[in-house]
Design a protein around this motif. Structure first.
Motif, PDB file in Angstrom:
ATOM      1  N   VAL A 130      12.483 -70.373  81.814  1.00  0.00           N
ATOM      2  CA  VAL A 130      11.453 -69.544  81.186  1.00  0.00           C
ATOM      3  C   VAL A 130      11.965 -68.157  80.818  1.00  0.00           C
ATOM      4  CG1 VAL A 130       9.606 -70.791  82.350  1.00  0.00           C
ATOM      5  CG2 VAL A 130      10.506 -68.712  83.384  1.00  0.00           C
ATOM      6  N   ALA A 131      13.015 -67.675  81.499  1.00  0.00           N
ATOM      7  CA  ALA A 131      13.515 -66.327  81.215  1.00  0.00           C
ATOM      8  C   ALA A 131      14.415 -66.294  79.991  1.00  0.00           C
ATOM      9  CB  ALA A 131      14.272 -65.778  82.424  1.00  0.00           C
ATOM     10  N   ARG A 132      15.191 -67.348  79.751  1.00  0.00           N
ATOM     11  CA  ARG A 132      16.126 -67.331  78.619  1.00  0.00           C
ATOM     12  C   ARG A 132      15.406 -67.149  77.277  1.00  0.00           C
ATOM     13  NH1 ARG A 132      21.224 -66.023  80.128  1.00  0.00           N
ATOM     14  NH2 ARG A 132      21.230 -66.506  82.362  1.00  0.00           N
ATOM     15  N   PRO A 133      14.295 -67.848  77.020  1.00  0.00           N
ATOM     16  CA  PRO A 133      13.588 -67.612  75.755  1.00  0.00           C
ATOM     17  C   PRO A 133      13.082 -66.177  75.634  1.00  0.00           C
ATOM     18  CG  PRO A 133      12.911 -69.699  76.707  1.00  0.00           C
ATOM     19  CD  PRO A 133      13.729 -69.005  77.748  1.00  0.00           C
ATOM     20  N   LEU A 134      12.688 -65.566  76.756  1.00  0.00           N
ATOM     21  CA  LEU A 134      12.239 -64.174  76.706  1.00  0.00           C
ATOM     22  C   LEU A 134      13.380 -63.249  76.315  1.00  0.00           C
ATOM     23  CD1 LEU A 134       9.941 -63.986  79.879  1.00  0.00           C
ATOM     24  CD2 LEU A 134       9.278 -64.392  77.501  1.00  0.00           C
ATOM     25  N   LEU A 135      14.560 -63.496  76.858  1.00  0.00           N
ATOM     26  CA  LEU A 135      15.729 -62.700  76.481  1.00  0.00           C
ATOM     27  C   LEU A 135      16.032 -62.865  74.998  1.00  0.00           C
ATOM     28  CD1 LEU A 135      18.083 -63.345  79.533  1.00  0.00           C
ATOM     29  CD2 LEU A 135      17.058 -61.159  78.907  1.00  0.00           C
ATOM     30  N   ALA A 136      15.894 -64.088  74.512  1.00  0.00           N
ATOM     31  CA  ALA A 136      16.148 -64.342  73.093  1.00  0.00           C
ATOM     32  C   ALA A 136      15.128 -63.628  72.214  1.00  0.00           C
ATOM     33  CB  ALA A 136      16.110 -65.845  72.811  1.00  0.00           C
ATOM     34  N   ASP A 137      13.939 -63.375  72.764  1.00  0.00           N
ATOM     35  CA  ASP A 137      12.897 -62.676  72.016  1.00  0.00           C
ATOM     36  C   ASP A 137      13.004 -61.159  72.138  1.00  0.00           C
ATOM     37  OD1 ASP A 137      11.800 -64.983  71.048  1.00  0.00           O
ATOM     38  OD2 ASP A 137      10.242 -65.135  72.598  1.00  0.00           O
ATOM     39  N   GLY A 138      14.031 -60.677  72.859  1.00  0.00           N
ATOM     40  CA  GLY A 138      14.253 -59.239  72.929  1.00  0.00           C
ATOM     41  C   GLY A 138      13.944 -58.581  74.254  1.00  0.00           C
ATOM     42  N   PHE A 139      13.545 -59.342  75.265  1.00  0.00           N
ATOM     43  CA  PHE A 139      13.314 -58.744  76.578  1.00  0.00           C
ATOM     44  C   PHE A 139      14.625 -58.183  77.125  1.00  0.00           C
ATOM     45  CE2 PHE A 139       9.206 -60.340  76.408  1.00  0.00           C
ATOM     46  CZ  PHE A 139       8.506 -60.228  77.593  1.00  0.00           C
ATOM     47  N   LEU A 144      12.325 -57.901  82.193  1.00  0.00           N
ATOM     48  CA  LEU A 144      12.200 -59.090  83.029  1.00  0.00           C
ATOM     49  C   LEU A 144      11.834 -58.721  84.464  1.00  0.00           C
ATOM     50  CD1 LEU A 144      15.129 -61.390  81.860  1.00  0.00           C
ATOM     51  CD2 LEU A 144      12.685 -61.696  81.457  1.00  0.00           C
ATOM     52  N   ALA A 145      12.382 -57.604  84.940  1.00  0.00           N
ATOM     53  CA  ALA A 145      12.065 -57.177  86.303  1.00  0.00           C
ATOM     54  C   ALA A 145      10.588 -56.827  86.441  1.00  0.00           C
ATOM     55  CB  ALA A 145      12.932 -55.978  86.695  1.00  0.00           C
ATOM     56  N   ARG A 146       9.977 -56.359  85.357  1.00  0.00           N
ATOM     57  CA  ARG A 146       8.555 -56.011  85.387  1.00  0.00           C
ATOM     58  C   ARG A 146       7.654 -57.177  84.975  1.00  0.00           C
ATOM     59  NH1 ARG A 146      10.732 -51.325  82.862  1.00  0.00           N
ATOM     60  NH2 ARG A 146      10.182 -52.178  80.814  1.00  0.00           N
ATOM     61  N   ALA A 147       8.234 -58.206  84.405  1.00  0.00           N
ATOM     62  CA  ALA A 147       7.439 -59.305  83.853  1.00  0.00           C
ATOM     63  C   ALA A 147       6.743 -60.107  84.947  1.00  0.00           C
ATOM     64  CB  ALA A 147       8.324 -60.224  83.016  1.00  0.00           C
ATOM     65  N   THR A 148       5.597 -60.646  84.577  1.00  0.00           N
ATOM     66  CA  THR A 148       4.846 -61.530  85.470  1.00  0.00           C
ATOM     67  C   THR A 148       4.792 -62.921  84.850  1.00  0.00           C
ATOM     68  OG1 THR A 148       2.711 -61.101  84.417  1.00  0.00           O
ATOM     69  CG2 THR A 148       3.415 -59.580  86.176  1.00  0.00           C
ATOM     70  N   THR A 155       3.924 -72.955  78.614  1.00  0.00           N
ATOM     71  CA  THR A 155       4.770 -74.103  78.300  1.00  0.00           C
ATOM     72  C   THR A 155       4.824 -75.025  79.516  1.00  0.00           C
ATOM     73  OG1 THR A 155       6.776 -73.021  79.134  1.00  0.00           O
ATOM     74  CG2 THR A 155       6.245 -72.692  76.789  1.00  0.00           C
ATOM     75  N   ASP A 156       5.351 -76.216  79.311  1.00  0.00           N
ATOM     76  CA  ASP A 156       5.538 -77.137  80.435  1.00  0.00           C
ATOM     77  C   ASP A 156       6.472 -76.530  81.473  1.00  0.00           C
ATOM     78  OD1 ASP A 156       3.886 -78.983  79.238  1.00  0.00           O
ATOM     79  OD2 ASP A 156       5.524 -80.219  78.450  1.00  0.00           O
ATOM     80  N   ASP A 157       7.492 -75.801  81.015  1.00  0.00           N
ATOM     81  CA  ASP A 157       8.439 -75.187  81.955  1.00  0.00           C
ATOM     82  C   ASP A 157       7.751 -74.147  82.830  1.00  0.00           C
ATOM     83  OD1 ASP A 157      10.747 -76.618  81.337  1.00  0.00           O
ATOM     84  OD2 ASP A 157      11.292 -75.285  79.686  1.00  0.00           O
TER      85      ASP A 157
END
Length: 229
Positions: A130-139, A144-148, A155-157
């Protein structure tokens, strides 16, 4: 009346503990039937004759519990085939003896901690998914440390990650930190890069082991594994 589909659906909830994948998806279920009287019979097979007996026991025992819980099932028979410890495992599970009594004189502990160990690994691997797509979106790592969990698109993941966290007693609501260690402690901004490397390595390892098991199963049962594999 209980149907074949009901039994398969129950078996689909049973996972290979190391691979975090359904035994139905892995094609470890070679046969499943249910009679009009509610007698369910399931036959399981594994990639090799010497698959670890503790993993095998968990899958057979979980399959027994899952099928027995299906409404309308009056009797459950789970048979592991073509495995060096199959007679011992099948007898122990049928008797509801537990792992220690089944392997009397060889096992000293039940398998609760082993199961938890692999759920923790699955939970870490799920964070990478779930984190890799966020990085690809610019996170950024700080983002990420602040993300919930609520910041992750549905998504299913994401739902699979929630489920693993619930199994471990780790908060899994929308306000829960996305990145946590195996015990549920949030990852600090400075720790994010190392954590991302760790969770990626964990995911890659699980997926590599899954691919190897599928290849071994296809080689062992070439006429019984789906041609699409």
């Amino acid at each position: 009346m209980t149907t074949h589909a009901d039994v398969i659906a129950a078996l689909d909830t049973v996972r290979d503990p190391e691979l975090d994948t359904s035994i139905v998806e892995l094609e470890f279920v070679s046969e499943a039937t249910v009679s009009g009287a509610g007698v369910a019979r399931v036959r399981l097979r594994l990639p090799t004759f010497f698959c670890a007996p503790n993993f095998a026991f968990l899958m057979v025992a979980d399959a027994y519990d899952a099928v027995s819980a299906v409404p309308g099932v009056t009797q459950t028979e789970i048979v592991l085939e073509d495995h060096f410890a199959a007679p011992t495992i099948n007898e122990g599970v049928a008797a509801r003896a537990g792992f220690v009594r089944t392997f009397d004189g060889e096992a000293v502990d039940e398998l609760h901690e082993l199961r938890a160990f692999f759920i923790r690994k699955a939970m870490l691997a799920g964070q990478d998914r779930v984190a890799r797509p966020l990085l690809a979106d610019g996170f950024t790592p700080d983002d990420l440390a602040r993300a919930t969990l609520g910041d992750v698109p549905p998504t299913d993941d994401r739902e699979r990650l929630r489920e693993r966290r619930r199994e471990l007693g780790i908060p899994a609501d929308d306000q829960a930190a996305l990145l946590v260690d195996e015990h549920g402690a949030p990852i600090t901004p400075d720790g994010v890069p190392l954590h991302l490397r760790r969770v990626r390595s964990t995911r890659v390892n699980i997926e590599a082991n899954t691919g190897q098991c599928l290849s071994l199963l296809a080689a062992r049962y070439p006429d019984m594994v789906k041609e699409s594999r």
